[in-house]
Motif scaffolding. Sequence first.
Motif, PDB file in Angstrom:
ATOM      1  N   GLU A  96       0.826  -1.207   0.000  1.00  0.00           N
ATOM      2  CA  GLU A  96       0.000   0.000   0.000  1.00  0.00           C
ATOM      3  C   GLU A  96       0.863   1.261   0.000  1.00  0.00           C
ATOM      4  O   GLU A  96       0.556   2.229  -0.690  1.00  0.00           O
ATOM      5  N   LYS A  97       1.938   1.230   0.754  1.00  0.00           N
ATOM      6  CA  LYS A  97       2.847   2.383   0.828  1.00  0.00           C
ATOM      7  C   LYS A  97       3.493   2.642  -0.534  1.00  0.00           C
ATOM      8  O   LYS A  97       3.584   3.791  -0.976  1.00  0.00           O
ATOM      9  N   ARG A  98       3.910   1.593  -1.206  1.00  0.00           N
ATOM     10  CA  ARG A  98       4.530   1.745  -2.526  1.00  0.00           C
ATOM     11  C   ARG A  98       3.517   2.233  -3.566  1.00  0.00           C
ATOM     12  O   ARG A  98       3.835   3.048  -4.410  1.00  0.00           O
ATOM     13  N   LEU A 103       3.561  10.215  -7.176  1.00  0.00           N
ATOM     14  CA  LEU A 103       4.555  10.590  -8.171  1.00  0.00           C
ATOM     15  C   LEU A 103       3.898  10.906  -9.503  1.00  0.00           C
ATOM     16  O   LEU A 103       4.235  11.889 -10.159  1.00  0.00           O
ATOM     17  N   LYS A 104       2.929  10.084  -9.908  1.00  0.00           N
ATOM     18  CA  LYS A 104       2.209  10.329 -11.161  1.00  0.00           C
ATOM     19  C   LYS A 104       1.437  11.638 -11.097  1.00  0.00           C
ATOM     20  O   LYS A 104       1.398  12.396 -12.058  1.00  0.00           O
ATOM     21  N   GLU A 105       0.784  11.904  -9.953  1.00  0.00           N
ATOM     22  CA  GLU A 105       0.036  13.150  -9.798  1.00  0.00           C
ATOM     23  C   GLU A 105       0.958  14.359  -9.871  1.00  0.00           C
ATOM     24  O   GLU A 105       0.623  15.359 -10.504  1.00  0.00           O
ATOM     25  N   ASN A 106       2.114  14.269  -9.231  1.00  0.00           N
ATOM     26  CA  ASN A 106       3.073  15.366  -9.269  1.00  0.00           C
ATOM     27  C   ASN A 106       3.594  15.588 -10.682  1.00  0.00           C
ATOM     28  O   ASN A 106       3.787  16.719 -11.113  1.00  0.00           O
ATOM     29  N   GLU A 107       3.833  14.501 -11.412  1.00  0.00           N
ATOM     30  CA  GLU A 107       4.349  14.604 -12.775  1.00  0.00           C
ATOM     31  C   GLU A 107       3.327  15.266 -13.693  1.00  0.00           C
ATOM     32  O   GLU A 107       3.665  16.117 -14.503  1.00  0.00           O
TER      33      GLU A 107
END
Length: 152
Positions: A41-43, A50-54
């Motif tokens: 879940e953490k990963r 990361l995808k949202e930030n990208e």
Amino acid sequence: MISKAMVGIAAGVCGTLFIGYCIYFDRRRRSDPLFRQKLKEKRQKAKKQLKENESAKNKLPDFRDTEAVQKFFLEQVQLGEELLAQGDFENGVEHLTNAVAVCGQPQQLLQVLQQTLPTQVFQMLLQRLPTVSQRVAASAASSGAIIEDELE
């Protein structure tokens, strides 16, 4: 007086106890039935973030709002410089290309970048510029803003 041998023995015993402590709690943590589930879940959460930030980084601003365009320009230049300093040329050039594409005076910015960037990096920027400029122009047209193409 304490001899050097006694200090060495005490340090060795303390080191051994610390390593034993680490091994014990690592084994206890790994034997927890929910450990793998929590780790998974953490990963997944980190990957999603990361995808949202990208996607947020490459999101173009509303071209009718000059303040938002200026903020986007400054963020892209800053991110590009940071990434180039770290040696990540691909992403650094991507951000600098975004900055050039939304810049009001791209010719002047390109002259500055040509003088400051290594030749290979500047060539990468020039190769990516047409595609990014088209994307920016399409976004500007869809938002109703008028952008003059000063690159040609």
